[in-house]
Structures are given as C-alpha cells and as structure tokens.
Design a protein around this motif. Sequence first.
Motif, PDB file in Angstrom:
ATOM      1  N   GLY A   1     -11.086  16.378   9.624  1.00 56.71           N
ATOM      2  CA  GLY A   1     -12.423  15.881   9.347  1.00 56.71           C
ATOM      3  C   GLY A   1     -12.584  14.436   9.782  1.00 56.71           C
ATOM      4  O   GLY A   1     -11.630  13.773  10.185  1.00 56.71           O
ATOM      5  N   LEU A   2     -13.805  13.978   9.698  1.00 56.98           N
ATOM      6  CA  LEU A   2     -14.152  12.633  10.140  1.00 56.98           C
ATOM      7  C   LEU A   2     -13.778  11.627   9.049  1.00 56.98           C
ATOM      8  O   LEU A   2     -14.388  11.609   7.986  1.00 56.98           O
ATOM      9  CB  LEU A   2     -15.659  12.596  10.423  1.00 56.98           C
ATOM     10  CG  LEU A   2     -16.144  11.479  11.315  1.00 56.98           C
ATOM     11  CD1 LEU A   2     -17.300  11.969  12.155  1.00 56.98           C
ATOM     12  CD2 LEU A   2     -16.543  10.288  10.510  1.00 56.98           C
ATOM     13  N   LEU A   3     -12.744  10.844   9.295  1.00 53.99           N
ATOM     14  CA  LEU A   3     -12.286   9.856   8.322  1.00 53.99           C
ATOM     15  C   LEU A   3     -12.916   8.499   8.595  1.00 53.99           C
ATOM     16  O   LEU A   3     -13.085   8.123   9.759  1.00 53.99           O
ATOM     17  CB  LEU A   3     -10.770   9.679   8.407  1.00 53.99           C
ATOM     18  CG  LEU A   3      -9.892  10.849   8.027  1.00 53.99           C
ATOM     19  CD1 LEU A   3      -8.435  10.514   8.315  1.00 53.99           C
ATOM     20  CD2 LEU A   3     -10.064  11.172   6.562  1.00 53.99           C
ATOM     21  N   PRO A   4     -13.212   7.730   7.554  1.00 56.77           N
ATOM     22  CA  PRO A   4     -13.661   6.351   7.775  1.00 56.77           C
ATOM     23  C   PRO A   4     -12.471   5.483   8.187  1.00 56.77           C
ATOM     24  O   PRO A   4     -11.316   5.793   7.870  1.00 56.77           O
ATOM     25  CB  PRO A   4     -14.216   5.933   6.423  1.00 56.77           C
ATOM     26  CG  PRO A   4     -13.595   6.853   5.426  1.00 56.77           C
ATOM     27  CD  PRO A   4     -13.259   8.119   6.153  1.00 56.77           C
ATOM     28  N   GLY A   5     -12.750   4.403   8.879  1.00 58.47           N
ATOM     29  CA  GLY A   5     -11.706   3.495   9.334  1.00 58.47           C
ATOM     30  C   GLY A   5     -10.846   2.985   8.197  1.00 58.47           C
ATOM     31  O   GLY A   5      -9.630   2.826   8.346  1.00 58.47           O
ATOM     32  N   LYS A   6     -11.465   2.728   7.042  1.00 60.06           N
ATOM     33  CA  LYS A   6     -10.720   2.231   5.882  1.00 60.06           C
ATOM     34  C   LYS A   6      -9.635   3.219   5.479  1.00 60.06           C
ATOM     35  O   LYS A   6      -8.519   2.825   5.122  1.00 60.06           O
ATOM     36  CB  LYS A   6     -11.688   1.981   4.720  1.00 60.06           C
ATOM     37  CG  LYS A   6     -11.027   1.419   3.496  1.00 60.06           C
ATOM     38  CD  LYS A   6     -12.036   1.155   2.390  1.00 60.06           C
ATOM     39  CE  LYS A   6     -11.338   0.632   1.152  1.00 60.06           C
ATOM     40  NZ  LYS A   6     -12.243   0.443   0.033  1.00 60.06           N
ATOM     41  N   ALA A   7      -9.934   4.514   5.545  1.00 60.90           N
ATOM     42  CA  ALA A   7      -8.956   5.537   5.167  1.00 60.90           C
ATOM     43  C   ALA A   7      -7.773   5.544   6.137  1.00 60.90           C
ATOM     44  O   ALA A   7      -6.623   5.705   5.713  1.00 60.90           O
ATOM     45  CB  ALA A   7      -9.619   6.910   5.124  1.00 60.90           C
ATOM     46  N   ILE A   8      -8.038   5.358   7.420  1.00 56.22           N
ATOM     47  CA  ILE A   8      -6.954   5.299   8.407  1.00 56.22           C
ATOM     48  C   ILE A   8      -6.066   4.094   8.126  1.00 56.22           C
ATOM     49  O   ILE A   8      -4.835   4.203   8.103  1.00 56.22           O
ATOM     50  CB  ILE A   8      -7.514   5.232   9.843  1.00 56.22           C
ATOM     51  CG1 ILE A   8      -8.346   6.471  10.146  1.00 56.22           C
ATOM     52  CG2 ILE A   8      -6.378   5.082  10.863  1.00 56.22           C
ATOM     53  CD1 ILE A   8      -9.135   6.374  11.440  1.00 56.22           C
ATOM     54  N   ASN A   9      -6.686   2.950   7.898  1.00 60.20           N
ATOM     55  CA  ASN A   9      -5.926   1.730   7.607  1.00 60.20           C
ATOM     56  C   ASN A   9      -5.088   1.886   6.333  1.00 60.20           C
ATOM     57  O   ASN A   9      -3.961   1.399   6.269  1.00 60.20           O
ATOM     58  CB  ASN A   9      -6.855   0.525   7.508  1.00 60.20           C
ATOM     59  CG  ASN A   9      -7.455   0.151   8.846  1.00 60.20           C
ATOM     60  OD1 ASN A   9      -6.886   0.440   9.893  1.00 60.20           O
ATOM     61  ND2 ASN A   9      -8.604  -0.490   8.817  1.00 60.20           N
ATOM     62  N   GLU A  10      -5.633   2.564   5.323  1.00 59.55           N
ATOM     63  CA  GLU A  10      -4.894   2.786   4.085  1.00 59.55           C
ATOM     64  C   GLU A  10      -3.694   3.707   4.311  1.00 59.55           C
ATOM     65  O   GLU A  10      -2.619   3.483   3.766  1.00 59.55           O
ATOM     66  CB  GLU A  10      -5.815   3.362   2.998  1.00 59.55           C
ATOM     67  CG  GLU A  10      -6.786   2.332   2.455  1.00 59.55           C
ATOM     68  CD  GLU A  10      -7.822   2.920   1.508  1.00 59.55           C
ATOM     69  OE1 GLU A  10      -7.817   4.157   1.258  1.00 59.55           O
ATOM     70  OE2 GLU A  10      -8.662   2.141   1.020  1.00 59.55           O
ATOM     71  N   LEU A  11      -3.882   4.760   5.127  1.00 60.32           N
ATOM     72  CA  LEU A  11      -2.766   5.649   5.450  1.00 60.32           C
ATOM     73  C   LEU A  11      -1.642   4.880   6.143  1.00 60.32           C
ATOM     74  O   LEU A  11      -0.462   5.067   5.833  1.00 60.32           O
ATOM     75  CB  LEU A  11      -3.233   6.797   6.357  1.00 60.32           C
ATOM     76  CG  LEU A  11      -3.986   7.946   5.714  1.00 60.32           C
ATOM     77  CD1 LEU A  11      -4.525   8.888   6.786  1.00 60.32           C
ATOM     78  CD2 LEU A  11      -3.080   8.703   4.755  1.00 60.32           C
ATOM     79  N   ILE A  12      -2.017   4.024   7.078  1.00 62.79           N
ATOM     80  CA  ILE A  12      -1.030   3.234   7.812  1.00 62.79           C
ATOM     81  C   ILE A  12      -0.313   2.267   6.862  1.00 62.79           C
ATOM     82  O   ILE A  12       0.913   2.133   6.908  1.00 62.79           O
ATOM     83  CB  ILE A  12      -1.688   2.492   8.993  1.00 62.79           C
ATOM     84  CG1 ILE A  12      -2.118   3.510  10.054  1.00 62.79           C
ATOM     85  CG2 ILE A  12      -0.743   1.455   9.600  1.00 62.79           C
ATOM     86  CD1 ILE A  12      -3.001   2.943  11.141  1.00 62.79           C
ATOM     87  N   ALA A  13      -1.066   1.614   5.982  1.00 70.90           N
ATOM     88  CA  ALA A  13      -0.458   0.677   5.030  1.00 70.90           C
ATOM     89  C   ALA A  13       0.531   1.395   4.118  1.00 70.90           C
ATOM     90  O   ALA A  13       1.633   0.891   3.868  1.00 70.90           O
ATOM     91  CB  ALA A  13      -1.549  -0.013   4.209  1.00 70.90           C
ATOM     92  N   LYS A  14       0.160   2.587   3.640  1.00 69.00           N
ATOM     93  CA  LYS A  14       1.064   3.357   2.781  1.00 69.00           C
ATOM     94  C   LYS A  14       2.316   3.769   3.549  1.00 69.00           C
ATOM     95  O   LYS A  14       3.423   3.746   3.010  1.00 69.00           O
ATOM     96  CB  LYS A  14       0.355   4.590   2.228  1.00 69.00           C
ATOM     97  CG  LYS A  14      -0.658   4.255   1.151  1.00 69.00           C
ATOM     98  CD  LYS A  14      -1.366   5.503   0.664  1.00 69.00           C
ATOM     99  CE  LYS A  14      -2.440   5.149  -0.345  1.00 69.00           C
ATOM    100  NZ  LYS A  14      -3.216   6.316  -0.765  1.00 69.00           N
ATOM    101  N   ALA A  15       2.152   4.155   4.814  1.00 64.95           N
ATOM    102  CA  ALA A  15       3.300   4.559   5.638  1.00 64.95           C
ATOM    103  C   ALA A  15       4.258   3.394   5.836  1.00 64.95           C
ATOM    104  O   ALA A  15       5.482   3.576   5.829  1.00 64.95           O
ATOM    105  CB  ALA A  15       2.818   5.099   6.984  1.00 64.95           C
ATOM    106  N   LYS A  16       3.724   2.192   5.994  1.00 64.58           N
ATOM    107  CA  LYS A  16       4.565   1.003   6.191  1.00 64.58           C
ATOM    108  C   LYS A  16       5.388   0.686   4.945  1.00 64.58           C
ATOM    109  O   LYS A  16       6.485   0.153   5.048  1.00 64.58           O
ATOM    110  CB  LYS A  16       3.697  -0.213   6.543  1.00 64.58           C
ATOM    111  CG  LYS A  16       3.137  -0.167   7.943  1.00 64.58           C
ATOM    112  CD  LYS A  16       2.250  -1.379   8.207  1.00 64.58           C
ATOM    113  CE  LYS A  16       1.651  -1.344   9.593  1.00 64.58           C
ATOM    114  NZ  LYS A  16       0.749  -2.473   9.838  1.00 64.58           N
ATOM    115  N   GLU A  17       4.864   1.022   3.770  1.00 63.53           N
ATOM    116  CA  GLU A  17       5.539   0.704   2.513  1.00 63.53           C
ATOM    117  C   GLU A  17       6.678   1.658   2.181  1.00 63.53           C
ATOM    118  O   GLU A  17       7.527   1.350   1.353  1.00 63.53           O
ATOM    119  CB  GLU A  17       4.529   0.729   1.359  1.00 63.53           C
ATOM    120  CG  GLU A  17       3.484  -0.363   1.441  1.00 63.53           C
ATOM    121  CD  GLU A  17       2.382  -0.194   0.406  1.00 63.53           C
ATOM    122  OE1 GLU A  17       2.453   0.753  -0.416  1.00 63.53           O
ATOM    123  OE2 GLU A  17       1.439  -0.996   0.421  1.00 63.53           O
TER     124      GLU A  17
END
Length: 123
Positions: free
Chosen positions: A89-105
């Motif tokens: 589905g169509l994700l907002p940019g904020k959701a992508i950034n949050e996924l990336i931040a969680k992956a980094k942690e």
Amino acid sequence: MATTEITGANFQETVQGDGIVVLDFWADWCGPCKRFAPIFEQASEENPDAVFGKVDTEANQELSAALQIQSIPTLMLFRDGVLLARESGLLPGKAINELIAKAKELDMDEVRKQIEAEQGEAQ
C-alpha cells in the motif's frame, strides 16, 4: 540519492550486502505506485546511508512471483541480508523513515538468533 533499478540479476547481490536496503515494487499502470514514487524518492534523499531500489513488477515477473508480491506498491526493507519489514500500500514518508530508524536500532546478532530459534521450532 537516486534509486537503483533492481532486477532478478542484481536482487540477491543488493539485498545480501551490509546495511539497509529499501525496495519499492511497482508497475507503470499502477496509480498508487505513481503517487508513491515521489514519496519514495524523498525518503531516499532523507536517508543517504540506505540503498533504495525500485523493482518493476512487469519487467521482473519471476522475481515478483518468487517474493510473492500480490499487491503493489509493496515496500520491503532488508538489513544485512535479513528481511525486516514488508508493507503493501501507499505509505507516507514518515512511515518509511520510522521503519528505517527502527531497523538501525536493531541488534542484528539478536535478530539472527531469533530467526534461527523460530526455524528450529518449525522443523
């Protein structure tokens, strides 16, 4: 940061590398995919330390089938060769950034131990 075209030929090499890889599965005929494209591009600019790739599901039908892509756009996030997230589905940019931040942690050694434990239970 520009996105990279991902095909069956470079998929494994791309996702098996170190670091974070974010893939957008899309098709030219898909309206939501066209609306998602600038959001994905913006996220790539905001996260220059991650690899962003686009997979044209029409041109890469075998790869899409192997990954069981059933709706588009679909976003897949890998870190150090491990699939961590899959969102359709169509994700907002904020959701992508949050996924990336969680992956980094994440502690990837712990993630691998969990995967091994789950695979052991499944057998």
